[in-house]
Write a protein that holds these residues in place. Structure first.
Motif, PDB file in Angstrom:
ATOM      1  N   ARG A   1       3.153   3.852  -6.792  1.00 15.72           N
ATOM      2  CA  ARG A   1       2.112   2.867  -7.143  1.00 15.72           C
ATOM      3  C   ARG A   1       2.723   1.701  -7.920  1.00 15.72           C
ATOM      4  N   ASN A   2       3.618   2.002  -8.855  1.00 17.16           N
ATOM      5  CA  ASN A   2       4.256   0.948  -9.645  1.00 17.16           C
ATOM      6  C   ASN A   2       5.170   0.080  -8.784  1.00 17.16           C
TER       7      ASN A   2
ATOM      8  N   ARG B   1       4.069   9.839  -7.105  1.00 20.04           N
ATOM      9  CA  ARG B   1       2.965   8.949  -6.724  1.00 20.04           C
ATOM     10  C   ARG B   1       2.856   7.772  -7.710  1.00 20.04           C
TER      11      ARG B   1
ATOM     12  N   THR C   1       0.849  -1.174   0.000  1.00 21.62           N
ATOM     13  CA  THR C   1       0.000   0.000   0.000  1.00 21.62           C
ATOM     14  C   THR C   1       0.893   1.234   0.000  1.00 21.62           C
ATOM     15  N   VAL C   2       0.389   2.297  -0.607  1.00 22.63           N
ATOM     16  CA  VAL C   2       1.083   3.587  -0.628  1.00 22.63           C
ATOM     17  C   VAL C   2       0.229   4.538   0.196  1.00 22.63           C
TER      18      VAL C   2
ATOM     19  N   ALA D   1       4.821  -0.409  -5.608  1.00 21.42           N
ATOM     20  CA  ALA D   1       3.944  -1.157  -4.704  1.00 21.42           C
ATOM     21  C   ALA D   1       3.447  -2.457  -5.342  1.00 21.42           C
ATOM     22  N   LYS D   2       3.345  -2.482  -6.657  1.00 21.14           N
ATOM     23  CA  LYS D   2       2.898  -3.705  -7.348  1.00 21.14           C
ATOM     24  C   LYS D   2       3.946  -4.809  -7.290  1.00 21.14           C
TER      25      LYS D   2
END
Length: 163
Positions: A97-98, A93, A4-5, A100-101
């Motif tokens: 997000r990238n 951001r 999670t971010v 976090a994957k």
């Protein structure tokens, strides 16, 4: 499970009580990397990554987090002085997000306003040449960002009576 971010304090709820954190200063050409001790008291510089492709950059960051047994990431968020979010915040951001994957380590976002300027003043005060400053500024900015986040987390623990 993907990570999670979150804002720093919320991300901290996903991290165990102990364990190193990796701090990142995301630039357009480089990524400054710092790491904390397992007790999260002190940030130390690790390296400056020359950015190439996201996949290669992320692989190096994940390797560093594995080598250091890190439990989370702190990513500097370059908010404008007036509190607004410009294109650099959007790209940061997106990077988070990238990333976090690719990991299950929670990523905390930390306001990094003035970090590079503060570090530059400090390095100039040390009479460091412009060429030398250029080589270390991102790593030192990552230290500044991570140390600020560590100090904030420590204050949060003290105010909640957990320290």
């Amino acid at each position: 499970m993907p990570a999670t971010v979150l804002p720093l304090i919320e991300a901290a709820m996903h991290w165990p009580q102990r364990g190193a954190l990796v701090g990142l200063d995301l630039g357009t050409k480089t990524i400054g990397v710092a790491v904390s001790d397992p007790d999260r008291r002190l940030a130390t510089g690790v390296e400056t990554i020359q950015r190439t492709a996201f996949t290669a950059d992320a692989a190096r960051l994940l390797a560093i987090s594995g080598e250091r047994s890190a439990v989370g990431f702190v990513l500097g968020l370059p908010i404008n002085m007036d509190g607004s979010e410009g294109p650099r915040v959007q790209s940061t951001r997106a990077f988070a997000r990238n990333l976090a994957k690719l990991t299950d380590l929670a990523i905390g976002l930390w306001d990094e306003r003035l970090s590079t300027a503060a570090v530059e003043r400090e390095l100039i005060g040390m009479d460091m040449s412009r060429a030398r400053r250029a080589k270390v500024i991102d790593e030192h900015a990552a230290i500044f960002i991570l140390q600020g986040a560590l100090d904030r987390l420590a204050a949060q623990r003290r105010s909640s009576g957990r320290d």
